[in-house]
Design a protein around this motif. Structure first.
Motif, PDB file in Angstrom:
ATOM      1  N   GLY A  73      -0.887  14.286  11.341  1.00  0.00           N
ATOM      2  CA  GLY A  73      -1.551  13.274  10.536  1.00  0.00           C
ATOM      3  C   GLY A  73      -2.481  12.389  11.330  1.00  0.00           C
ATOM      4  O   GLY A  73      -2.821  12.653  12.492  1.00  0.00           O
ATOM      5  N   GLY A  74      -2.887  11.315  10.676  1.00  0.00           N
ATOM      6  CA  GLY A  74      -3.715  10.259  11.240  1.00  0.00           C
ATOM      7  C   GLY A  74      -3.506   9.036  10.387  1.00  0.00           C
ATOM      8  O   GLY A  74      -2.801   9.093   9.381  1.00  0.00           O
ATOM      9  N   HIS A  75      -4.120   7.917  10.753  1.00  0.00           N
ATOM     10  CA  HIS A  75      -3.952   6.746   9.883  1.00  0.00           C
ATOM     11  C   HIS A  75      -5.191   6.509   9.042  1.00  0.00           C
ATOM     12  O   HIS A  75      -6.329   6.635   9.505  1.00  0.00           O
ATOM     13  CB  HIS A  75      -3.530   5.500  10.669  1.00  0.00           C
ATOM     14  CG  HIS A  75      -4.502   4.960  11.655  1.00  0.00           C
ATOM     15  ND1 HIS A  75      -5.533   4.098  11.298  1.00  0.00           N
ATOM     16  CD2 HIS A  75      -4.595   5.104  12.996  1.00  0.00           C
ATOM     17  CE1 HIS A  75      -6.201   3.744  12.379  1.00  0.00           C
ATOM     18  NE2 HIS A  75      -5.673   4.345  13.421  1.00  0.00           N
ATOM     19  N   LEU A 135       8.531  19.883  14.704  1.00  0.00           N
ATOM     20  CA  LEU A 135       7.698  19.370  15.784  1.00  0.00           C
ATOM     21  C   LEU A 135       6.606  18.526  15.142  1.00  0.00           C
ATOM     22  O   LEU A 135       6.220  18.785  13.996  1.00  0.00           O
ATOM     23  CB  LEU A 135       7.073  20.537  16.564  1.00  0.00           C
ATOM     24  CG  LEU A 135       6.384  20.259  17.907  1.00  0.00           C
ATOM     25  CD1 LEU A 135       7.361  19.675  18.926  1.00  0.00           C
ATOM     26  CD2 LEU A 135       5.758  21.543  18.457  1.00  0.00           C
ATOM     27  N   GLY A 136       6.120  17.508  15.846  1.00  0.00           N
ATOM     28  CA  GLY A 136       5.084  16.685  15.235  1.00  0.00           C
ATOM     29  C   GLY A 136       4.227  15.943  16.232  1.00  0.00           C
ATOM     30  O   GLY A 136       4.643  15.689  17.370  1.00  0.00           O
ATOM     31  N   THR A 137       3.026  15.591  15.780  1.00  0.00           N
ATOM     32  CA  THR A 137       2.160  14.678  16.523  1.00  0.00           C
ATOM     33  C   THR A 137       1.015  14.227  15.628  1.00  0.00           C
ATOM     34  O   THR A 137       0.669  14.899  14.651  1.00  0.00           O
ATOM     35  CB  THR A 137       1.609  15.309  17.808  1.00  0.00           C
ATOM     36  OG1 THR A 137       1.060  14.279  18.638  1.00  0.00           O
ATOM     37  CG2 THR A 137       0.510  16.330  17.524  1.00  0.00           C
ATOM     38  N   GLU A 138       0.430  13.102  16.000  1.00  0.00           N
ATOM     39  CA  GLU A 138      -0.653  12.492  15.227  1.00  0.00           C
ATOM     40  C   GLU A 138      -1.910  12.395  16.077  1.00  0.00           C
ATOM     41  O   GLU A 138      -1.845  12.159  17.288  1.00  0.00           O
ATOM     42  CB  GLU A 138      -0.232  11.080  14.789  1.00  0.00           C
ATOM     43  CG  GLU A 138      -1.309  10.296  14.071  1.00  0.00           C
ATOM     44  CD  GLU A 138      -0.859   8.882  13.748  1.00  0.00           C
ATOM     45  OE1 GLU A 138      -1.579   8.187  13.012  1.00  0.00           O
ATOM     46  OE2 GLU A 138       0.211   8.466  14.243  1.00  0.00           O
ATOM     47  N   SER A 139      -3.065  12.547  15.460  1.00  0.00           N
ATOM     48  CA  SER A 139      -4.347  12.377  16.134  1.00  0.00           C
ATOM     49  C   SER A 139      -4.856  10.959  15.890  1.00  0.00           C
ATOM     50  O   SER A 139      -5.162  10.597  14.762  1.00  0.00           O
ATOM     51  CB  SER A 139      -5.364  13.391  15.602  1.00  0.00           C
ATOM     52  OG  SER A 139      -6.632  13.161  16.170  1.00  0.00           O
ATOM     53  N   GLY A 179       0.842  -1.186   0.000  1.00  0.00           N
ATOM     54  CA  GLY A 179       0.000   0.000   0.000  1.00  0.00           C
ATOM     55  C   GLY A 179       0.876   1.234   0.000  1.00  0.00           C
ATOM     56  O   GLY A 179       1.990   1.220  -0.540  1.00  0.00           O
ATOM     57  N   ALA A 180       0.415   2.307   0.665  1.00  0.00           N
ATOM     58  CA  ALA A 180       1.218   3.534   0.676  1.00  0.00           C
ATOM     59  C   ALA A 180       0.728   4.496   1.737  1.00  0.00           C
ATOM     60  O   ALA A 180      -0.468   4.542   2.049  1.00  0.00           O
ATOM     61  CB  ALA A 180       1.172   4.218  -0.688  1.00  0.00           C
ATOM     62  N   ASN A 181       1.667   5.256   2.304  1.00  0.00           N
ATOM     63  CA  ASN A 181       1.329   6.466   3.036  1.00  0.00           C
ATOM     64  C   ASN A 181       0.988   7.542   2.013  1.00  0.00           C
ATOM     65  O   ASN A 181       1.677   7.686   0.996  1.00  0.00           O
ATOM     66  CB  ASN A 181       2.505   6.942   3.883  1.00  0.00           C
ATOM     67  CG  ASN A 181       2.852   5.981   5.009  1.00  0.00           C
ATOM     68  OD1 ASN A 181       1.976   5.339   5.584  1.00  0.00           O
ATOM     69  ND2 ASN A 181       4.140   5.894   5.337  1.00  0.00           N
ATOM     70  N   VAL A 182      -0.078   8.299   2.258  1.00  0.00           N
ATOM     71  CA  VAL A 182      -0.469   9.395   1.366  1.00  0.00           C
ATOM     72  C   VAL A 182      -0.140  10.703   2.075  1.00  0.00           C
ATOM     73  O   VAL A 182      -0.566  10.920   3.213  1.00  0.00           O
ATOM     74  CB  VAL A 182      -1.960   9.340   1.016  1.00  0.00           C
ATOM     75  CG1 VAL A 182      -2.300  10.391  -0.040  1.00  0.00           C
ATOM     76  CG2 VAL A 182      -2.354   7.951   0.522  1.00  0.00           C
ATOM     77  N   ILE A 183       0.613  11.556   1.415  1.00  0.00           N
ATOM     78  CA  ILE A 183       1.177  12.744   2.059  1.00  0.00           C
ATOM     79  C   ILE A 183       0.804  14.002   1.288  1.00  0.00           C
ATOM     80  O   ILE A 183       0.901  14.044   0.049  1.00  0.00           O
ATOM     81  CB  ILE A 183       2.714  12.614   2.151  1.00  0.00           C
ATOM     82  CG1 ILE A 183       3.077  11.338   2.940  1.00  0.00           C
ATOM     83  CG2 ILE A 183       3.330  13.849   2.819  1.00  0.00           C
ATOM     84  CD1 ILE A 183       4.511  10.928   2.825  1.00  0.00           C
ATOM     85  N   VAL A 211       1.122  16.787   6.167  1.00  0.00           N
ATOM     86  CA  VAL A 211       0.062  15.914   6.675  1.00  0.00           C
ATOM     87  C   VAL A 211       0.279  14.517   6.108  1.00  0.00           C
ATOM     88  O   VAL A 211       0.365  14.335   4.891  1.00  0.00           O
ATOM     89  CB  VAL A 211      -1.332  16.431   6.288  1.00  0.00           C
ATOM     90  CG1 VAL A 211      -2.417  15.447   6.725  1.00  0.00           C
ATOM     91  CG2 VAL A 211      -1.582  17.809   6.889  1.00  0.00           C
ATOM     92  N   ILE A 212       0.350  13.532   6.992  1.00  0.00           N
ATOM     93  CA  ILE A 212       0.584  12.148   6.577  1.00  0.00           C
ATOM     94  C   ILE A 212      -0.629  11.306   6.927  1.00  0.00           C
ATOM     95  O   ILE A 212      -1.032  11.237   8.095  1.00  0.00           O
ATOM     96  CB  ILE A 212       1.832  11.561   7.255  1.00  0.00           C
ATOM     97  CG1 ILE A 212       3.027  12.489   7.076  1.00  0.00           C
ATOM     98  CG2 ILE A 212       2.153  10.174   6.698  1.00  0.00           C
ATOM     99  CD1 ILE A 212       3.987  12.483   8.241  1.00  0.00           C
ATOM    100  N   ALA A 213      -1.229  10.688   5.922  1.00  0.00           N
ATOM    101  CA  ALA A 213      -2.305   9.713   6.122  1.00  0.00           C
ATOM    102  C   ALA A 213      -1.640   8.341   6.068  1.00  0.00           C
ATOM    103  O   ALA A 213      -1.340   7.820   4.988  1.00  0.00           O
ATOM    104  CB  ALA A 213      -3.377   9.864   5.050  1.00  0.00           C
ATOM    105  N   PHE A 214      -1.387   7.774   7.229  1.00  0.00           N
ATOM    106  CA  PHE A 214      -0.559   6.577   7.336  1.00  0.00           C
ATOM    107  C   PHE A 214      -1.287   5.306   6.910  1.00  0.00           C
ATOM    108  O   PHE A 214      -2.490   5.142   7.134  1.00  0.00           O
ATOM    109  CB  PHE A 214      -0.073   6.399   8.769  1.00  0.00           C
ATOM    110  CG  PHE A 214       0.971   7.386   9.191  1.00  0.00           C
ATOM    111  CD1 PHE A 214       2.303   7.193   8.855  1.00  0.00           C
ATOM    112  CD2 PHE A 214       0.617   8.515   9.926  1.00  0.00           C
ATOM    113  CE1 PHE A 214       3.271   8.112   9.248  1.00  0.00           C
ATOM    114  CE2 PHE A 214       1.580   9.434  10.328  1.00  0.00           C
ATOM    115  CZ  PHE A 214       2.909   9.231   9.985  1.00  0.00           C
TER     116      PHE A 214
END
Length: 479
Positions: free
Chosen positions: A282-284, A353-357, A262-266, A324-327
């Motif tokens: 981002g989020g997954h 800096l980073g964090t994911e919801s 598959g793929a991460n969509v960025i 933004v990374i959609a994991f």
């Protein structure tokens, strides 16, 4: 992942006294603070995130990694990034084991025959043709299973019955998740024919089982594993308490089917001054296949997309890039997060800096941070802007970066944790009730306001937050 933050820069206080520390501190300019306050207020009244998650859950629906909907989800994400005006949209491949669910059934057989509401767990093996029937042996905790004599388990179905309760920060998942992940592996190593667990959930009055991944990594060593709804776990427990042998028949048509890529969509909003330095959010994109993945984690993807779009719509571009990374495939082992961290480890110093919801859509109520000591003042500036919308800053705890971005934090990325109210999150987590109606648009907008505010302020900061190879190896937030 939450542990007491260990302050390691005592000498910094001495330097501060001489005035040198103040000169090298990371700060956020006054005009950026003012702009962030306006951005926060606009986000609180914005519906973009709700529109995005409604689109994802309606047009794509459930998104089990490797399923046909996995591809549809990626196509949806690319199109949505472009429609929202992102400057750059791209894919990064992620390869992982392919696991499929076709059908599942369970029942108590014999004197008290009755059907059971259950669901197969990720990476479970299927049962033989015609099903598997065996006597049940129960354990009240994971530790009790670890301590058990294999002779009492061999050839039986292990039933793990540890309970979770509702908690604002969701910390009882520390009971449910290890039981689900480790339990089947331990049971199999002791000769169990299969494993049943009490679902890792808190919806005590709902006969809806919760799925989730097990720790099986070798298909040859996997055994059948399933989760019972909480009322069904109670029912099985009552039957066992009668003191007579109880047999269960499992018929699970599930299992490993090779590998899948598959793929991460960025998507990126390009920074005007430092385009190669990024604030990562981002989020997954994947979800389990029982519901439509609204709170886990369509909400996270929508929060990040909407936050970045609001920054994009400001009068001036941010100084740094908002990424933004959609994991891909978080649910079955952080595959997207680990692939991303492996690919970008050499660039970790460029991550501001980073964090994911990834804890639903309840309002954010706490912020913690793992940053260099010289950046604590900037974190306090962010906290002051977030305080009016209900976010408290706890300087005693580290920031982990969220589920997938915890992997970049492990490489040295400075990170926040933005803790949402998860009181009812585990009522719906990984089950068929994870649907759009569980999302309150106003609470979702508060999340967007938090993410947009911190991301913009981090992008505008004078100085960095301490990202460097191995920078936070000892804070424990990424364990």
């Amino acid at each position: 992942m939450r542990r007491q933050f260990r302050l390691t820069a005592l000498a910094a206080g001495l330097v501060f006294a001489s005035g040198a520390f103040a000169a090298s501190s990371t700060t956020i300019p006054a005009d950026a603070v003012t702009a962030a306050t306006t951005l926060r207020d606009k986000a609180m009244a914005d519906n973009t995130a709700y529109d995005v998650v409604a689109s994802l859950t309606t047009e794509v629906g459930q998104r089990l990694a490797g399923s046909p909907a996995d591809q549809r989800g990626r196509e949806w994400a690319v199109a949505k990034f472009k429609a929202l005006g992102f400057d750059k949209v791209y894919l990064e491949p992620v390869t992982y084991p392919l696991w499929e669910r076709h059908s599942e059934h369970g029942a108590i057989v014999g004197e008290h025959a009755q059907n059971l509401a259950l669901t197969a767990l990720g990476y479970s093996a299927g049962t033989p043709t015609g099903g598997l029937t065996a006597e049940v042996v129960a354990f009240p905790s994971l530790q009790a299973l670890k301590d058990a004599d294999p002779a009492t388990i061999k050839g039986k179905i292990v039933f793990l019955d540890a309970k979770m309760t509702r908690q604002k920060d969701g910390h009882d998942y520390g009971i449910g998740s290890p039981q689900r992940v480790q339990g089947p592996v331990i049971a199999a190593s002791k000769g169990a024919a299969a494993t049943l667990i009490r679902s890792a959930g808190t919806d005590a009055n709902s006969r809806t089982p919760h799925t989730g991944v097990t720790g099986f990594t070798d298909p040859a060593k996997a055994t059948p594993a399933a989760a019972l709804s909480l009322p069904d776990a109670d029912q099985l427990g009552r039957l066992l308490a009668l003191g007579k042998p109880v047999q269960v028949k499992l018929d699970l048509d599930v299992g490993f089917k090779g590998t899948y890529t598959g793929a991460n969509v960025i998507g990126e909003i390009t920074g005007k001054k430092h385009p190669n330095e990024v604030v990562a959010i981002g989020g997954h994109l994947d979800s389990w296949d029982l519901g439509t993945g609204a709170i886990d984690d369509g909400a996270g993807v929508a929060i990040a997309m909407a936050a970045a779009k609001l920054i994009h719509d400001m009068p001036q571009r941010p100084d740094r890039t908002i990424r933004v990374i959609a994991f891909a495939n978080e649910e079955m082992g952080l595959w997207g997060g680990r692939a991303y961290a492996d690919k970008h480890a050499g660039e970790v110093a460029k991550f501001q800096l980073g964090t994911e919801s990834d804890f639903g859509s309840g309002p954010v109520w706490r912020m913690t941070a793992s940053v260099k000591p010289e950046a604590r003042g900037a974190i306090e500036q962010i906290a002051k802007v977030l305080e009016p919308i209900g976010v408290a800053y706890d300087a005693t705890k580290p920031g982990g970066g969220g589920s997938d971005l915890s992997q970049m934090h492990g490489k040295g990325m400075a990170a926040l944790s933005l803790t949402q109210d998860g009181t009812t999150y585990f009522d719906f987590h990984h089950n068929a009730n994870d649907t759009l109606d569980k999302i309150d648009p106003k609470e979702l907008a508060q999340n967007v306001a938090v993410y947009a505010t911190f991301a913009y302020m981090a992008a505008q900061a004078k100085g960095d937050f301490g990202s460097a190879p191995g920078a936070f190896a000892k804070d424990g937030a990424h364990d």
